[in-house]
Each structure stands twice: as structure tokens, then as C-alpha cells.
Design a protein around this motif. Structure first.
Motif, PDB file in Angstrom:
ATOM      1  N   ALA A 120       0.843  -1.198   0.000  1.00  0.00           N
ATOM      2  CA  ALA A 120       0.000   0.000   0.000  1.00  0.00           C
ATOM      3  C   ALA A 120       0.875   1.244   0.000  1.00  0.00           C
ATOM      4  O   ALA A 120       2.066   1.189   0.334  1.00  0.00           O
ATOM      5  CB  ALA A 120      -0.917   0.002   1.223  1.00  0.00           C
ATOM      6  N   VAL A 121       0.275   2.365  -0.357  1.00  0.00           N
ATOM      7  CA  VAL A 121       0.905   3.668  -0.205  1.00  0.00           C
ATOM      8  C   VAL A 121       0.577   4.162   1.197  1.00  0.00           C
ATOM      9  O   VAL A 121      -0.600   4.288   1.554  1.00  0.00           O
ATOM     10  CB  VAL A 121       0.378   4.674  -1.255  1.00  0.00           C
ATOM     11  N   LEU A 122       1.604   4.402   2.005  1.00  0.00           N
ATOM     12  CA  LEU A 122       1.409   4.857   3.379  1.00  0.00           C
ATOM     13  C   LEU A 122       1.552   6.371   3.453  1.00  0.00           C
ATOM     14  O   LEU A 122       2.471   6.946   2.864  1.00  0.00           O
ATOM     15  CB  LEU A 122       2.421   4.194   4.314  1.00  0.00           C
ATOM     16  N   VAL A 123       0.640   7.005   4.193  1.00  0.00           N
ATOM     17  CA  VAL A 123       0.652   8.465   4.336  1.00  0.00           C
ATOM     18  C   VAL A 123       0.585   8.829   5.811  1.00  0.00           C
ATOM     19  O   VAL A 123       0.179   8.022   6.653  1.00  0.00           O
ATOM     20  CB  VAL A 123      -0.528   9.104   3.582  1.00  0.00           C
ATOM     21  N   ASP A 124       0.985  10.059   6.113  1.00  0.00           N
ATOM     22  CA  ASP A 124       0.878  10.590   7.472  1.00  0.00           C
ATOM     23  C   ASP A 124      -0.561  11.079   7.660  1.00  0.00           C
ATOM     24  O   ASP A 124      -0.965  12.063   7.041  1.00  0.00           O
ATOM     25  CB  ASP A 124       1.862  11.741   7.653  1.00  0.00           C
ATOM     26  N   PRO A 125      -1.345  10.435   8.519  1.00  0.00           N
ATOM     27  CA  PRO A 125      -2.758  10.807   8.638  1.00  0.00           C
ATOM     28  C   PRO A 125      -2.988  12.174   9.282  1.00  0.00           C
ATOM     29  O   PRO A 125      -4.098  12.708   9.197  1.00  0.00           O
ATOM     30  CB  PRO A 125      -3.345   9.684   9.489  1.00  0.00           C
ATOM     31  N   TYR A 126      -1.962  12.716   9.923  1.00  0.00           N
ATOM     32  CA  TYR A 126      -2.093  14.033  10.555  1.00  0.00           C
ATOM     33  C   TYR A 126      -1.746  15.161   9.592  1.00  0.00           C
ATOM     34  O   TYR A 126      -1.889  16.335   9.930  1.00  0.00           O
ATOM     35  CB  TYR A 126      -1.203  14.105  11.798  1.00  0.00           C
ATOM     36  N   ASP A 127      -1.282  14.811   8.400  1.00  0.00           N
ATOM     37  CA  ASP A 127      -0.825  15.791   7.416  1.00  0.00           C
ATOM     38  C   ASP A 127      -1.733  15.738   6.183  1.00  0.00           C
ATOM     39  O   ASP A 127      -1.689  14.772   5.414  1.00  0.00           O
ATOM     40  CB  ASP A 127       0.630  15.484   7.042  1.00  0.00           C
ATOM     41  N   VAL A 128      -2.537  16.769   6.001  1.00  0.00           N
ATOM     42  CA  VAL A 128      -3.475  16.807   4.883  1.00  0.00           C
ATOM     43  C   VAL A 128      -2.747  16.699   3.548  1.00  0.00           C
ATOM     44  O   VAL A 128      -3.201  15.996   2.630  1.00  0.00           O
ATOM     45  CB  VAL A 128      -4.327  18.093   4.931  1.00  0.00           C
ATOM     46  N   GLU A 129      -1.604  17.360   3.427  1.00  0.00           N
ATOM     47  CA  GLU A 129      -0.854  17.321   2.165  1.00  0.00           C
ATOM     48  C   GLU A 129      -0.334  15.920   1.877  1.00  0.00           C
ATOM     49  O   GLU A 129      -0.274  15.492   0.720  1.00  0.00           O
ATOM     50  CB  GLU A 129       0.308  18.320   2.205  1.00  0.00           C
ATOM     51  N   SER A 130       0.037  15.183   2.915  1.00  0.00           N
ATOM     52  CA  SER A 130       0.505  13.810   2.728  1.00  0.00           C
ATOM     53  C   SER A 130      -0.628  12.922   2.204  1.00  0.00           C
ATOM     54  O   SER A 130      -0.420  12.106   1.294  1.00  0.00           O
ATOM     55  CB  SER A 130       1.049  13.250   4.042  1.00  0.00           C
ATOM     56  N   ILE A 131      -1.822  13.083   2.757  1.00  0.00           N
ATOM     57  CA  ILE A 131      -2.970  12.307   2.278  1.00  0.00           C
ATOM     58  C   ILE A 131      -3.287  12.667   0.829  1.00  0.00           C
ATOM     59  O   ILE A 131      -3.511  11.793  -0.011  1.00  0.00           O
ATOM     60  CB  ILE A 131      -4.197  12.543   3.174  1.00  0.00           C
ATOM     61  N   ALA A 132      -3.275  13.979   0.530  1.00  0.00           N
ATOM     62  CA  ALA A 132      -3.553  14.428  -0.845  1.00  0.00           C
ATOM     63  C   ALA A 132      -2.526  13.868  -1.819  1.00  0.00           C
ATOM     64  O   ALA A 132      -2.873  13.435  -2.928  1.00  0.00           O
ATOM     65  CB  ALA A 132      -3.550  15.962  -0.896  1.00  0.00           C
ATOM     66  N   TRP A 133      -1.272  13.839  -1.390  1.00  0.00           N
ATOM     67  CA  TRP A 133      -0.201  13.274  -2.217  1.00  0.00           C
ATOM     68  C   TRP A 133      -0.462  11.796  -2.495  1.00  0.00           C
ATOM     69  O   TRP A 133      -0.308  11.323  -3.633  1.00  0.00           O
ATOM     70  CB  TRP A 133       1.149  13.452  -1.524  1.00  0.00           C
ATOM     71  N   GLY A 134      -0.849  11.046  -1.461  1.00  0.00           N
ATOM     72  CA  GLY A 134      -1.108   9.623  -1.641  1.00  0.00           C
ATOM     73  C   GLY A 134      -2.244   9.351  -2.606  1.00  0.00           C
ATOM     74  O   GLY A 134      -2.152   8.476  -3.473  1.00  0.00           O
TER      75      GLY A 134
END
Length: 338
Positions: A279-293
Motif C-alpha cells: 500500500a501507499v502509506l501516508v501521514d494521517p495528521y498531514d493533509v498534504e501527505s494524504i492528498a499526495w497519496g
């Protein structure tokens, strides 16, 4: 079935069976356990007097073992007790609890972990959480995991709404991180290309946030999706997005992988343990990280192909047969102790 007959078998709390994570665990595991009788009686699940009622009922019925697939132990048990704590969300997220629930966990659940023969759970993450919270020895908590049924496979019908979509399975409670998911989707740069399809029905608060973010035409709520239709929704999606702040397991991630659907999920709690490198893992506390994923998996077809391959392989490591086998082993050991 009379009391004497029941005394030779395990009594299980089948009231947990339903359309939710614990409900699926209960249905799949109990169906695979030999010589199990349903809990007699009809008191509603988690009734204020349930713990006392269970103790009285078990004193009368006296099975070899009492098993609950959920977190509701009796106040006291005259027979060996095995019950299941899937996560500690009600302990870790005060905004999702209330004084009655806090008292229940403090005065009923935690003392029962010490009295129980074993406490079952679904991930190593949850095991460590329970050990720390309850102050238990390592051997007291057993990880039996979760499984995925044969209906979750790449073959079969696909949900085709007439537009490409990414899929969210879950509710909108704080630990699910739904607000950040909406913010991330709004920032993804994908509006007009794909939509976000979600299970459930939005609250007034969620509808307000969707309007504030300008997502009215881009987010679709599918309502309660019956279990038999859920695989089609997974198969039709470009990806599953599961950016939770806390999960005891994360069953939608496993179900998506089993359907060949790429997964974008959080890098915290149990989720990396479940998805591995699939899976692609993202930082759930970082909106930009989720958007990137989200953006990465939608725009990169080669990545989706790779995640599909890895996800199908990863999902094969989990099965309800294995979960039931591990559960039955603990129940047999408990019966011998009794």
C-alpha cells in the motif's frame, strides 16, 4: 438444548453478529467453530445491566467455556472466560466516549482481562495496547487476526457509476480522520477527474464541511452497502483511501487488497502491520501527505498495477479459517483448564 447438553460445549455471544467490523468477525469465526451453542436469552447487546445478567446466566447454564467475539465480559464468570478486545478506541479517543462507557471499561472490562483465561485480539498493535492498558502478562493476550472471505476477489461484478472514483469505507467518527480526508481530496487537484465515494450517510456537520470545501459535486455517499455488494464497490474503485488515526486492524484495507484494489492508508497503529509493502502509506495528521497519496495512486497506472499484484499476494496471508482455528485452540485450552 438443556443445561446438561450445553455443559459439554462452548457458549458464544452471537448477538455481536451484524454489519460492522466486530459483527463480521463474530459471524465468520462462530460459523467455523465446532460444538458451539449461542448464548440463550434476549437482553440487548451492551445493556446497562448486561454484565450482571451474563454472570447470572452463566451460573445457570454452566458451559465448558464462555466466548464473546466482542468486548462485553460478564461481571464475574463461574466458567473459563475468553473474550475479544479489537481495539481501545473508547479509551484512546475521549471524544468518542462518555462517562458511562469510561466507567464500563474501568470497572468491567479491565478487571475482566485479569480474570479471563485469555483475551483475544486482532493485531500485534492491539495486543501491545491491551497489555499496557490492563497491565497483563504477555501470554494473557492472543492475536487471532482477521480474515477475508472468498467473495472478496478480483473476479466478479464491478460497481460502475459512470465516473472514476476512489472509495472510502467507514464512518465519520474522529478516529477515522474523515475531515482530513475531505480536505485532502479538495487539495488533490483531482476534482473533475474522479469522485470520492463513501459508505454511510453524511451528518449535517459533514454536509456543512463538504459545502465549505466546494465538494458537493465531487463526494458521493452510497448509504449502507450490503455485504454482498461491497466487493463490487472495491473492484470498481481506482483505490481505497483509509487515512485513519487509529485502527485495531483495518478490515477494509484487507478486503480491498483481496479484490485487487490499490490501497492508500495511514502509517500509524495497526495499518502498516496489515498491508505490509502492498500500500501507499501516508501521514494521517498531514493533509498534504494524504492528498499526495491519493494523487499518486490515481495518476500512476504502473503503481496501481504493482499495488494490485502485491495486495493480492498480501491478502492471501489472512483467512477466517486461520482466525477460527487460532480461536478454537484457545477455547479448547480454556475448557481443559475449567
Amino acid at each position: 438444548m438443556d443445561v446438561v447438553a450445553r455443559a459439554r460445549i462452548v457458549v458464544a455471544d452471537t448477538r455481536w453478529i451484524g454489519l460492522h467490523g466486530i459483527g463480521r468477525f463474530a459471524r465468520e469465526v462462530i460459523a467455523r467453530l465446532p460444538r458451539v451453542s449461542p448464548l440463550p436469552g434476549s437482553l440487548s447487546l451492551l445493556h446497562p445491566f448486561e454484565a450482571i445478567w451474563l454472570s447470572t446466566l452463566l451460573l445457570r447454564v454452566r458451559p465448558r467455556v464462555y466466548f464473546s467475539p466482542g468486548f462485553n465480559p460478564p461481571l464475574w464468570s463461574p466458567v473459563p472466560l475468553v473474550f475479544t478486545i479489537h481495539d481501545l478506541i473508547h479509551v484512546r479517543f475521549p471524544e468518542e466516549t462518555n462517562p458511562r462507557k469510561r466507567a464500563y471499561y474501568h470497572f468491567v472490562v479491565r478487571p475482566a482481562t485479569a480474570r479471563a483465561y485469555r483475551v483475544l485480539t486482532v493485531s500485534e498493535f492491539s495486543k501491545q495496547e491491551i497489555l499496557e492498558w490492563a497491565g497483563l502478562p504477555e501470554e494473557k493476550v492472543v492475536v487471532v487476526g482477521n480474515g477475508v472471505g472468498p467473495e472478496f476477489s478480483p473476479q466478479g461484478k464491478r460497481y460502475e457509476p459512470g465516473y472514476p472514483y476512489v472509495f472510502y469505507v467507514g464512518n465519520t467518527k474522529p478516529h477515522k480522520n474523515f475531515n482530513r480526508l475531505l480536505e485532502a481530496f479538495a487539495r488533490s487537484g483531482l476534482l473533475g477527474e474522479v469522485r470520492l465515494v463513501c459508505t454511510g450517510t453524511p451528518s449535517a456537520r459533514v454536509r456543512g464541511l463538504i459545502q465549505e470545501l466546494g465538494l458537493e459535486k465531487h463526494v458521493v455517499f452510497a448509504g449502507t452497502i450490503p455485504d454482498e455488494l461491497l466487493p463490487a464497490y472495491y473492484r470498481g474503485a481506482l483505490a481505497l483511501i483509509l487515512p485513519s488515526l487509529y485502527e485495531g486492524f483495518g478490515l477494509p484495507a484487507l478486503e480491498a487488497m483481496a479484490c485487487g484494489t490499490p490501497v492508500v492508508t495511514s502509517s500509524v497503529t495497526s495499518l502498516p502491520e496489515v498491508v505490509g509493502d502492498a500500500a501507499v502509506l501516508v501521514d494521517p495528521y498531514d493533509v498534504e501527505s494524504i492528498a499526495w497519496g491519493v494523487r499518486r495512486v490515481v495518476e500512476d497506472s504502473s503503481l496501481r498495477k504493482e499495488l494490485r499484484r502485491k495486495g493480492l499476494k498480501r491478502a492471501k496471508q489472512f483467512s477466517w479459517d486461520k482466525t477460527a482455528e487460532l480461536t478454537w485452540k484457545v477455547l479448547q485450552e480454556a475448557a481443559q483448564e475449567g
